[in-house]
Design a protein around this motif. Structure first.
Motif, PDB file in Angstrom:
ATOM      1  N   GLN A  18       7.029  22.456 -14.316  1.00  0.00           N
ATOM      2  CA  GLN A  18       6.879  22.863 -12.919  1.00  0.00           C
ATOM      3  C   GLN A  18       6.365  21.703 -12.068  1.00  0.00           C
ATOM      4  N   ARG A  19       5.415  20.952 -12.602  1.00  0.00           N
ATOM      5  CA  ARG A  19       4.839  19.811 -11.879  1.00  0.00           C
ATOM      6  C   ARG A  19       5.919  18.786 -11.544  1.00  0.00           C
ATOM      7  N   GLN A  20       6.795  18.496 -12.496  1.00  0.00           N
ATOM      8  CA  GLN A  20       7.854  17.518 -12.259  1.00  0.00           C
ATOM      9  C   GLN A  20       8.858  18.032 -11.239  1.00  0.00           C
ATOM     10  N   ALA A  21       9.206  19.303 -11.302  1.00  0.00           N
ATOM     11  CA  ALA A  21      10.144  19.886 -10.333  1.00  0.00           C
ATOM     12  C   ALA A  21       9.549  19.841  -8.927  1.00  0.00           C
ATOM     13  N   VAL A  22       8.293  20.220  -8.790  1.00  0.00           N
ATOM     14  CA  VAL A  22       7.615  20.197  -7.497  1.00  0.00           C
ATOM     15  C   VAL A  22       7.572  18.767  -6.956  1.00  0.00           C
ATOM     16  N   ALA A  23       7.236  17.818  -7.793  1.00  0.00           N
ATOM     17  CA  ALA A  23       7.128  16.427  -7.345  1.00  0.00           C
ATOM     18  C   ALA A  23       8.464  15.890  -6.853  1.00  0.00           C
ATOM     19  N   LEU A  24       9.518  16.143  -7.597  1.00  0.00           N
ATOM     20  CA  LEU A  24      10.818  15.594  -7.217  1.00  0.00           C
ATOM     21  C   LEU A  24      11.390  16.254  -5.967  1.00  0.00           C
ATOM     22  N   VAL A  25      11.291  17.571  -5.868  1.00  0.00           N
ATOM     23  CA  VAL A  25      11.918  18.276  -4.746  1.00  0.00           C
ATOM     24  C   VAL A  25      11.000  18.307  -3.524  1.00  0.00           C
ATOM     25  N   LEU A  26       9.760  18.740  -3.688  1.00  0.00           N
ATOM     26  CA  LEU A  26       8.880  18.929  -2.535  1.00  0.00           C
ATOM     27  C   LEU A  26       8.225  17.642  -2.052  1.00  0.00           C
ATOM     28  N   ILE A  27       7.919  16.739  -2.955  1.00  0.00           N
ATOM     29  CA  ILE A  27       7.238  15.509  -2.552  1.00  0.00           C
ATOM     30  C   ILE A  27       8.234  14.385  -2.287  1.00  0.00           C
ATOM     31  N   GLU A  28       9.170  14.195  -3.194  1.00  0.00           N
ATOM     32  CA  GLU A  28      10.114  13.081  -3.070  1.00  0.00           C
ATOM     33  C   GLU A  28      11.372  13.417  -2.294  1.00  0.00           C
ATOM     34  N   GLY A  29      11.636  14.700  -2.050  1.00  0.00           N
ATOM     35  CA  GLY A  29      12.771  15.082  -1.236  1.00  0.00           C
ATOM     36  C   GLY A  29      14.122  15.049  -1.928  1.00  0.00           C
ATOM     37  N   PHE A  30      14.130  15.064  -3.260  1.00  0.00           N
ATOM     38  CA  PHE A  30      15.392  15.121  -3.983  1.00  0.00           C
ATOM     39  C   PHE A  30      16.052  16.478  -3.740  1.00  0.00           C
ATOM     40  N   SER A  31      17.366  16.508  -3.762  1.00  0.00           N
ATOM     41  CA  SER A  31      18.066  17.792  -3.710  1.00  0.00           C
ATOM     42  C   SER A  31      17.864  18.474  -5.057  1.00  0.00           C
ATOM     43  N   TYR A  32      18.142  19.760  -5.118  1.00  0.00           N
ATOM     44  CA  TYR A  32      18.005  20.479  -6.378  1.00  0.00           C
ATOM     45  C   TYR A  32      18.897  19.851  -7.450  1.00  0.00           C
ATOM     46  N   ALA A  33      20.128  19.519  -7.080  1.00  0.00           N
ATOM     47  CA  ALA A  33      21.072  18.938  -8.044  1.00  0.00           C
ATOM     48  C   ALA A  33      20.577  17.580  -8.549  1.00  0.00           C
ATOM     49  N   GLU A  34      20.048  16.762  -7.639  1.00  0.00           N
ATOM     50  CA  GLU A  34      19.546  15.444  -8.041  1.00  0.00           C
ATOM     51  C   GLU A  34      18.332  15.572  -8.954  1.00  0.00           C
ATOM     52  N   ALA A  35      17.414  16.453  -8.599  1.00  0.00           N
ATOM     53  CA  ALA A  35      16.222  16.653  -9.411  1.00  0.00           C
ATOM     54  C   ALA A  35      16.594  17.205 -10.788  1.00  0.00           C
ATOM     55  N   ALA A  36      17.550  18.134 -10.818  1.00  0.00           N
ATOM     56  CA  ALA A  36      18.001  18.697 -12.096  1.00  0.00           C
ATOM     57  C   ALA A  36      18.582  17.592 -12.976  1.00  0.00           C
ATOM     58  N   GLU A  37      19.310  16.671 -12.367  1.00  0.00           N
ATOM     59  CA  GLU A  37      19.879  15.557 -13.127  1.00  0.00           C
ATOM     60  C   GLU A  37      18.781  14.648 -13.689  1.00  0.00           C
ATOM     61  N   VAL A  38      17.798  14.332 -12.867  1.00  0.00           N
ATOM     62  CA  VAL A  38      16.687  13.485 -13.324  1.00  0.00           C
ATOM     63  C   VAL A  38      15.957  14.145 -14.493  1.00  0.00           C
ATOM     64  N   LEU A  39      15.742  15.456 -14.390  1.00  0.00           N
ATOM     65  CA  LEU A  39      15.008  16.177 -15.428  1.00  0.00           C
ATOM     66  C   LEU A  39      15.881  16.568 -16.619  1.00  0.00           C
ATOM     67  N   GLY A  40      17.185  16.434 -16.448  1.00  0.00           N
ATOM     68  CA  GLY A  40      18.094  16.759 -17.552  1.00  0.00           C
ATOM     69  C   GLY A  40      18.191  18.250 -17.836  1.00  0.00           C
ATOM     70  N   VAL A  41      18.123  19.061 -16.772  1.00  0.00           N
ATOM     71  CA  VAL A  41      18.205  20.516 -16.927  1.00  0.00           C
ATOM     72  C   VAL A  41      19.254  21.063 -15.963  1.00  0.00           C
ATOM     73  N   ALA A  45      20.736  23.260 -12.852  1.00  0.00           N
ATOM     74  CA  ALA A  45      20.167  23.516 -11.525  1.00  0.00           C
ATOM     75  C   ALA A  45      19.407  24.841 -11.476  1.00  0.00           C
ATOM     76  N   GLY A  46      19.898  25.863 -12.163  1.00  0.00           N
ATOM     77  CA  GLY A  46      19.217  27.152 -12.189  1.00  0.00           C
ATOM     78  C   GLY A  46      17.845  27.068 -12.833  1.00  0.00           C
ATOM     79  N   THR A  47      17.738  26.273 -13.883  1.00  0.00           N
ATOM     80  CA  THR A  47      16.454  26.078 -14.557  1.00  0.00           C
ATOM     81  C   THR A  47      15.482  25.371 -13.621  1.00  0.00           C
ATOM     82  N   LEU A  48      15.976  24.352 -12.924  1.00  0.00           N
ATOM     83  CA  LEU A  48      15.131  23.643 -11.968  1.00  0.00           C
ATOM     84  C   LEU A  48      14.651  24.606 -10.880  1.00  0.00           C
ATOM     85  N   THR A  49      15.548  25.426 -10.371  1.00  0.00           N
ATOM     86  CA  THR A  49      15.195  26.370  -9.312  1.00  0.00           C
ATOM     87  C   THR A  49      14.096  27.315  -9.765  1.00  0.00           C
ATOM     88  N   SER A  50      14.199  27.851 -10.962  1.00  0.00           N
ATOM     89  CA  SER A  50      13.171  28.788 -11.430  1.00  0.00           C
ATOM     90  C   SER A  50      11.833  28.069 -11.642  1.00  0.00           C
TER      91      SER A  50
END
Length: 159
Positions: A109-132, A134-139
Motif C-alpha cells: 500500500q505504501r508503494q502504491a500511495v507513493a507512486l500515484v499520490l506523491i509522484e503522480g504516476f498513472s495507475y497503469a504506470e505505477a502498476a508496471e513499476v510494481l509489477g502487478v 492495474a486492478g491490484t494496484l487500484t485495490s
C-alpha cells in the motif's frame, strides 16, 4: 538530475531512515548508469528508474532478513524529523504525522500511495513499476488511502 528529487521522495517511502533512503538513491543512480544500455529509447526514464529502486529495495530487504543484521546510521533515540524547510511548527508536526502514517502502511500500500499520490504516476504506470495488474494496484491504493484518512483524522491532521 531532474529525476533526483522524485527518487529521493520515493526512497523515503521505501526506507524509514533518511541515511538508508539516501543510500538507496545512490545505489539506484549507480545501477541506472551501469545499465543505461538496457534502457529502451521511447520509454519513460522515471518508470525505469523507479523500477530499479524498488527492486534494489526488495533485494536489500531480503538480504537483511537473510543475514539478520541491520546497520543503522541513526539510533533508536534519534527523532524522525520532517525535511528541512521553511514550514511553521504546525505544518512540520502535520508533515511528521503524514510521514509516520505512510510508513505505518503495509509495503504494498505504501508503494502504491507513493507512486500515484506523491509522484503522480498513472495507475497503469505505477502498476508496471510494481509489477502487478492495474486492478491490484487500484485495490492497494484504495486501502492505503482509507487507512491514511483514518489515521490522520485520529491525529487531527486536516487537508
Amino acid at each position: 538530475m531532474e529525476l533526483l528529487p522524485r527518487l529521493r521522495r520515493f526512497a523515503r517511502v521505501l526506507r524509514t531512515r533518511d541515511a538508508d533512503a539516501q543510500d538507496l538513491v545512490q545505489q539506484t543512480v549507480e545501477r541506472a548508469l551501469a545499465s543505461r544500455s538496457k534502457f529502451k529509447a521511447g520509454t519513460r526514464l522515471d518508470s525505469w528508474a523507479f523500477t530499479i529502486m524498488r527492486r534494489l529495495a526488495i533485494d536489500e530487504g531480503r538480504s537483511i532478513l537473510r543475514w539478520g543484521k541491520v546497520v543503522r546510521a541513526e539510533d533508536e533515540t534519534t527523532v524522525l524529523i520532517a525535511d528541512a524547510g521553511q514550514a511553521d511548527e504546525a505544518l512540520k508536526v502535520d508533515a511528521m504525522a503524514v510521514r509516520e502514517a505512510i510508513h505505518a502502511l503495509p509495503d504494498d500500500q505504501r508503494q502504491a500511495v507513493a507512486l500515484v499520490l506523491i509522484e503522480g504516476f498513472s495507475y497503469a504506470e505505477a502498476a508496471e513499476v510494481l509489477g502487478v495488474p492495474a486492478g491490484t494496484l487500484t485495490s492497494r491504493l484504495v486501502r492505503g488511502r482509507q487507512s491514511l484518512i483514518q489515521t490522520l483524522a485520529e491525529k487531527g491532521v486536516t487537508g
